[in-house]
Design an enzyme around this catalytic site. Structure first.
Site, PDB file in Angstrom:
ATOM      1  N   GLY A 151       0.682  -1.162   0.122  1.00 54.39           N
ATOM      2  CA  GLY A 151       0.044  -0.080   0.027  1.00 54.39           C
ATOM      3  C   GLY A 151       0.905   1.250   0.004  1.00 54.39           C
ATOM      4  CB  CYS A 152       1.415   3.813   2.772  1.00 51.91           C
ATOM      5  SG  CYS A 152      -0.473   4.154   3.024  1.00 51.91           S
TER       6      CYS A 152
END
Length: 218
Positions: A151-152
């Site tokens: 994700g991030c």
């Protein structure tokens, strides 16, 4: 991963290293309690990631390398400031300003001189001060630790590459909720956006960025 996948990537020329530059910064992505405490709906046990990130922190502090930590914080009712991302992941609402889940993990050995940025999207660059800060500091290499790999961390690696930084991801200092997306995204980041390297190697680099480093795949 199918056994022929590495050969497919090699044939496409997805096997180069960007290497290390002369002026690094350490970026710690979202190692906040909402992700590192298993009692949170978004959390998991990232103890080893925190431990290995502290090794990077020690090296960065030793050489006066800039350190930036990010955390996701929503400050609007029902997470409205998260935009469509909040609709896709409604549980992000728990990362509300003032809640325990937005606090950075207390095990991180951050110092007062380190910088903390709040964000509302996956990438640490999106609508934050990060790019301006790195540019002002003359940074050419961004070491990215934290979570989640799929994700991030991935979004930050992609944007870091897009903004012209050499992106280095210390393998043992990033983590995810499950091994499959973790491994797949490490493979893809290394193929397309930055270099996935062993933590010990990156620690040595942060201690002495002027030393010569490997430029090709091991």
């Amino acid at each position: 991963m199918p056994p022929d996948t590495p050969a497919v990537y090699d044939r496409a020329g997805l096997d180069a290293l960007v290497g290390y530059g002369d002026s690094p910064a350490l970026l710690i992505v979202d190692l906040q309690r909402g992700f590192t405490d298993p009692s949170c709906v978004l959390g998991g046990d990232l103890s080893s990631v925190v431990e290995r990130t502290n090794q990077l922190l020690d090296a960065a502090h030793e050489s006066d390398c800039p350190v930036v930590a990010t955390r996701i914080v929503t400050s609007h009712p029902e997470g409205a400031d998260l935009g469509i991302w909040g609709a896709k992941i409604p549980t992000l609402e728990v990362l509300a300003a003032g809640s325990e889940w937005v606090d950075l993990d207390e095990r991180l050995e951050l110092r007062e001189i380190d910088h903390v940025l709040e964000k509302r999207q996956a990438s640490s660059f999106h609508e934050t001060e990060l790019h301006s800060m790195l540019t002002a500091w003359g940074i050419d290499t961004l070491v990215v630790a934290g979570c989640t790999t799929s994700g991030c961390v991935r979004a930050t690696a992609v944007d870091g590459c897009s903004h012209g930084f050499r992106v280095i991801v210390p393998e043992e200092s990033v983590g995810d909720r499950a091994p499959e997306p973790h491994e797949a995204n490490l493979f893809d980041i290394h193929a397309k956006y930055g270099d996935v390297r062993p933590v010990d190697e990156v620690v040595d680099y942060l201690r002495d960025p002027s030393a010569s480093r490997p430029r090709r795949r091991d």
